[in-house]
Scaffold this active site. Structure first.
Site, PDB file in Angstrom:
ATOM      1  N   ARG A   1       0.862  -1.128   0.227  1.00 26.20           N
ATOM      2  CA  ARG A   1       0.248   0.319   0.127  1.00 26.20           C
ATOM      3  C   ARG A   1       1.146   0.745  -0.232  1.00 26.20           C
ATOM      4  O   ARG A   1       1.904   1.242   0.758  1.00 26.20           O
ATOM      5  CB  ARG A   1      -1.115   0.416   1.504  1.00 26.20           C
ATOM      6  CG  ARG A   1      -2.205  -0.842   1.629  1.00 26.20           C
ATOM      7  CD  ARG A   1      -2.906  -0.397  -0.089  1.00 26.20           C
ATOM      8  NE  ARG A   1      -4.483  -1.303  -0.226  1.00 26.20           N
ATOM      9  CZ  ARG A   1      -4.008  -2.719  -0.754  1.00 26.20           C
ATOM     10  NH1 ARG A   1      -3.420  -3.071  -1.802  1.00 26.20           N
ATOM     11  NH2 ARG A   1      -5.415  -3.349  -0.752  1.00 26.20           N
TER      12      ARG A   1
ATOM     13  N   ASP B   1       4.305  -0.598  -7.005  1.00 22.86           N
ATOM     14  CA  ASP B   1       3.297  -1.071  -7.988  1.00 22.86           C
ATOM     15  C   ASP B   1       1.773   0.243  -7.031  1.00 22.86           C
ATOM     16  O   ASP B   1       0.669  -0.003  -6.909  1.00 22.86           O
ATOM     17  CB  ASP B   1       2.530  -1.912  -7.278  1.00 22.86           C
ATOM     18  CG  ASP B   1       1.971  -2.333  -8.025  1.00 22.86           C
ATOM     19  OD1 ASP B   1       1.470  -2.678  -9.449  1.00 22.86           O
ATOM     20  OD2 ASP B   1       0.585  -2.841  -7.798  1.00 22.86           O
TER      21      ASP B   1
ATOM     22  N   GLU C   1      -2.745   7.583  -4.969  1.00 20.78           N
ATOM     23  CA  GLU C   1      -3.359   7.175  -6.180  1.00 20.78           C
ATOM     24  C   GLU C   1      -4.729   7.084  -6.648  1.00 20.78           C
ATOM     25  O   GLU C   1      -4.582   6.809  -7.702  1.00 20.78           O
ATOM     26  CB  GLU C   1      -3.081   5.307  -6.213  1.00 20.78           C
ATOM     27  CG  GLU C   1      -3.277   4.260  -5.200  1.00 20.78           C
ATOM     28  CD  GLU C   1      -3.475   2.999  -5.480  1.00 20.78           C
ATOM     29  OE1 GLU C   1      -2.000   2.778  -5.111  1.00 20.78           O
ATOM     30  OE2 GLU C   1      -4.446   2.215  -5.851  1.00 20.78           O
TER      31      GLU C   1
ATOM     32  N   HIS D   1      -1.048  -0.113  -9.730  1.00 23.49           N
ATOM     33  CA  HIS D   1      -1.533  -1.135  -9.028  1.00 23.49           C
ATOM     34  C   HIS D   1      -2.302  -2.455  -9.700  1.00 23.49           C
ATOM     35  O   HIS D   1      -3.341  -2.633  -9.400  1.00 23.49           O
ATOM     36  CB  HIS D   1      -2.550  -0.614  -7.950  1.00 23.49           C
ATOM     37  CG  HIS D   1      -2.965  -1.177  -6.277  1.00 23.49           C
ATOM     38  ND1 HIS D   1      -2.942  -0.400  -5.412  1.00 23.49           N
ATOM     39  CD2 HIS D   1      -3.214  -2.484  -6.504  1.00 23.49           C
ATOM     40  CE1 HIS D   1      -3.406  -1.572  -4.251  1.00 23.49           C
ATOM     41  NE2 HIS D   1      -3.402  -2.054  -5.170  1.00 23.49           N
TER      42      HIS D   1
HETATM   43  P1  NAI Z   1      -0.863 -11.216   5.258  1.00 21.07           P
HETATM   44  O1  NAI Z   1      -1.898 -10.975   5.942  1.00 21.07           O
HETATM   45  O2  NAI Z   1      -0.766 -12.435   4.953  1.00 21.07           O
HETATM   46  O3  NAI Z   1       0.558 -10.914   5.737  1.00 21.07           O
HETATM   47  C1  NAI Z   1       0.713  -9.541   6.187  1.00 21.07           C
HETATM   48  C2  NAI Z   1       2.018  -9.881   7.224  1.00 21.07           C
HETATM   49  O4  NAI Z   1       2.293  -8.468   7.704  1.00 21.07           O
HETATM   50  C3  NAI Z   1       1.459 -11.064   8.047  1.00 21.07           C
HETATM   51  O5  NAI Z   1       2.719 -11.554   8.074  1.00 21.07           O
HETATM   52  C4  NAI Z   1       1.638  -9.672   9.652  1.00 21.07           C
HETATM   53  O6  NAI Z   1       1.734 -10.339  10.896  1.00 21.07           O
HETATM   54  C5  NAI Z   1       2.196  -8.560   9.129  1.00 21.07           C
HETATM   55  N1  NAI Z   1       1.751  -7.587   9.969  1.00 21.07           N
HETATM   56  C6  NAI Z   1       0.921  -6.367  10.651  1.00 21.07           C
HETATM   57  N2  NAI Z   1       1.305  -5.187  10.788  1.00 21.07           N
HETATM   58  C7  NAI Z   1       2.611  -5.387  11.169  1.00 21.07           C
HETATM   59  C8  NAI Z   1       3.454  -4.300  11.707  1.00 21.07           C
HETATM   60  N3  NAI Z   1       2.573  -3.590  12.245  1.00 21.07           N
HETATM   61  N4  NAI Z   1       4.405  -4.210  11.096  1.00 21.07           N
HETATM   62  C9  NAI Z   1       5.027  -5.480  10.719  1.00 21.07           C
HETATM   63  N5  NAI Z   1       4.081  -6.787  10.063  1.00 21.07           N
HETATM   64  C10 NAI Z   1       3.514  -6.133   9.740  1.00 21.07           C
HETATM   65  O7  NAI Z   1      -1.523 -10.539   3.851  1.00 21.07           O
HETATM   66  P2  NAI Z   1      -0.691 -10.654   2.432  1.00 21.07           P
HETATM   67  O8  NAI Z   1      -1.297 -10.947   1.464  1.00 21.07           O
HETATM   68  O9  NAI Z   1       0.687 -11.145   2.260  1.00 21.07           O
HETATM   69  O10 NAI Z   1      -0.407  -9.346   1.269  1.00 21.07           O
HETATM   70  C11 NAI Z   1      -0.414  -8.402   2.315  1.00 21.07           C
HETATM   71  C12 NAI Z   1      -0.636  -6.975   1.861  1.00 21.07           C
HETATM   72  O11 NAI Z   1       0.222  -7.219   0.486  1.00 21.07           O
HETATM   73  C13 NAI Z   1      -1.640  -6.231   1.881  1.00 21.07           C
HETATM   74  O12 NAI Z   1      -1.996  -6.081   3.187  1.00 21.07           O
HETATM   75  C14 NAI Z   1      -2.153  -5.950   0.498  1.00 21.07           C
HETATM   76  O13 NAI Z   1      -2.048  -4.301   1.424  1.00 21.07           O
HETATM   77  C15 NAI Z   1      -0.696  -5.514  -0.478  1.00 21.07           C
HETATM   78  N6  NAI Z   1      -1.758  -6.332  -1.259  1.00 21.07           N
HETATM   79  C16 NAI Z   1      -1.632  -5.846  -2.665  1.00 21.07           C
HETATM   80  C17 NAI Z   1      -2.081  -6.139  -3.951  1.00 21.07           C
HETATM   81  C18 NAI Z   1      -1.446  -4.944  -5.303  1.00 21.07           C
HETATM   82  O14 NAI Z   1      -2.582  -5.631  -6.439  1.00 21.07           O
HETATM   83  N7  NAI Z   1      -0.825  -4.451  -5.207  1.00 21.07           N
HETATM   84  C19 NAI Z   1      -2.896  -7.720  -4.224  1.00 21.07           C
HETATM   85  C20 NAI Z   1      -2.798  -7.983  -3.026  1.00 21.07           C
HETATM   86  C21 NAI Z   1      -2.547  -7.577  -1.836  1.00 21.07           C
END
Ligand code: NAI
Length: 326
Positions: free
Chosen positions: A231, A255, A260, A292
């Site tokens: 994000r 990305d 955005e 994105h």
């Molecule tokens: P996920 O929930 O599996 O992993 C997120 C990780 O971040 C977890 O291990 C969690 O413990 C960690 N986390 C949470 N708060 C934290 C903090 N304060 N400091 C450090 N780490 C922290 O999520 P996933 O599926 O890996 O997705 C991650 C992010 O990717 C999503 O939240 C979304 O914003 C972004 N995303 C972007 C896309 C794009 O098209 N550019 C598409 C899909 C997701």
């Protein structure tokens, strides 16, 4: 069941429409984003389906509640654009698609990194113009470099596997560390100080907003490559620009961008962009911006459509849904 889909593009309609027809759900596709001005389009619907840049704040939720909308279905993983706590107070269930293809996003992050380090974006334009000079195209090996992965959830883990395949050393920071072979968890500052490449994969929360900021520039290795496919607001855009201008940052692969929503997903090639930071970043030879699009693979779109429809039907039938945002 009738769903109003907002911010829909042709690729959304292509995957959703056949599945909606099959499930007998009635639907309306709107290309406009959901916000205070067009929430009226949800009148008569039981659910709205939104994406990353729709605005689902208290005002919008009040209106949705008045129209009798019972479900807000995000067709994405991140939910920072929805006031889900307020929606719950209003009796509206918020659901999302927590995982559709971590590979899509992680592979895009690596594509951006390789494009940047091997200057493919420059070479592509040159050879199309029959300019076969290699001047200025010297890259660097990823093998042996240290990558700092911030957020080691589903996407972060896949990205780590890819990096290991390249022979990179992996450092990680996560609020909730996991047990991943050959990955050393460190404090955020240590990851900033020791990494040649930094890739952000955690969600946007109050804790993570601007976790990369002006102060971070004093901690990073000179020449570090920053990748943000998570994000935009994780990495303060002014700090990125300052880092690029002062050459502390070697390259940035973005990305996502904090502001955005006024730009991404639209063709603005005939417009004057009034965001100076975005324009300046895009103008830099060592900054690559994609709009994105990390999620955009056939596999991810199919999974998004299936899970979204399943989420709505599950909630509508009163069954327990594992994808409710709470
Ligand atoms: P996920 O929930 O599996 O992993 C997120 C990780 O971040 C977890 O291990 C969690 O413990 C960690 N986390 C949470 N708060 C934290 C903090 N304060 N400091 C450090 N780490 C922290 O999520 P996933 O599926 O890996 O997705 C991650 C992010 O990717 C999503 O939240 C979304 O914003 C972004 N995303 C972007 C896309 C794009 O098209 N550019 C598409 C899909 C997701």
């Amino acid at each position: 069941m009738k769903i109003a889909f907002f911010d829909t593009k042709s690729y959304d309609i292509e995957v959703f429409e056949p599945k909606l027809k099959q499930s007998k759900i009635r639907y309306k596709f709107y290309d406009t984003r959901l916000n205070e001005d067009c929430v009226v389009l949800a009148k008569g619907c039981d659910a709205v389906c939104v994406f990353v840049n729709d605005v689902v704040n208290k005002d919008v939720i009040d209106q949705l509640s008045e129209y009798g909308v019972k479900i807000i279905a995000l067709r994405c993983a991140g939910f920072n654009n929805v006031d889900y706590k307020y929606a719950a107070q209003k009796g509206i269930t918020v659901v999302r698609v927590p995982a559709y293809s971590p590979y899509a996003v992680a592979e895009h992050a690596m594509s951006l990194l390789l494009t940047s380090t091997r200057k493919i974006h420059k070479a592509y334009i040159r050879t199309r113009d029959f300019n076969f000079s290699l001047q200025g195209l010297t890259g660097f090996d990823l093998h042996g470099k240290t990558v700092g992965v911030i957020g080691t959830g589903k996407i972060g883990k896949v990205f780590i596997d890819i990096c290991k395949g390249f022979g990179m050393k992996v450092l990680a920071y996560d609020k909730f560390p996991a047990d991943i072979p050959d990955v050393e968890y460190k404090t955020l500052d240590e990851v900033y100080r020791e990494s040649d490449i930094l890739s952000f994969h955690c969600p946007l929360t109050d804790d993570t907003r601007h976790m990369f900021n002006l102060g971070t520039l004093g901690k990073i290795k000179p020449g570090v490559v920053i990748i943000n496919t998570s994000r935009g607001a994780l990495t303060d855009a002014d700090a990125l620009l300052e880092g690029i201008k002062t050459k502390k940052i070697g390259a940035a692969c973005l990305d996502v961008y904090e502001e955005e929503s006024g730009y991404f997903y639209e063709d603005l090639s005939d417009s004057i962009i009034d965001d100076d930071t975005l324009s300046r970043l895009i103008s830099m030879p060592n900054v690559i911006v994609t709009s994105h699009q990390a999620f955009l693979t056939k596999e991810a779109l199919q999974n998004i459509a299936e899970t979204t429809i399943d989420n709505v039907l599950t909630i509508d039938s009163g069954k327990e849904c594992p994808n409710i945002v709470i």
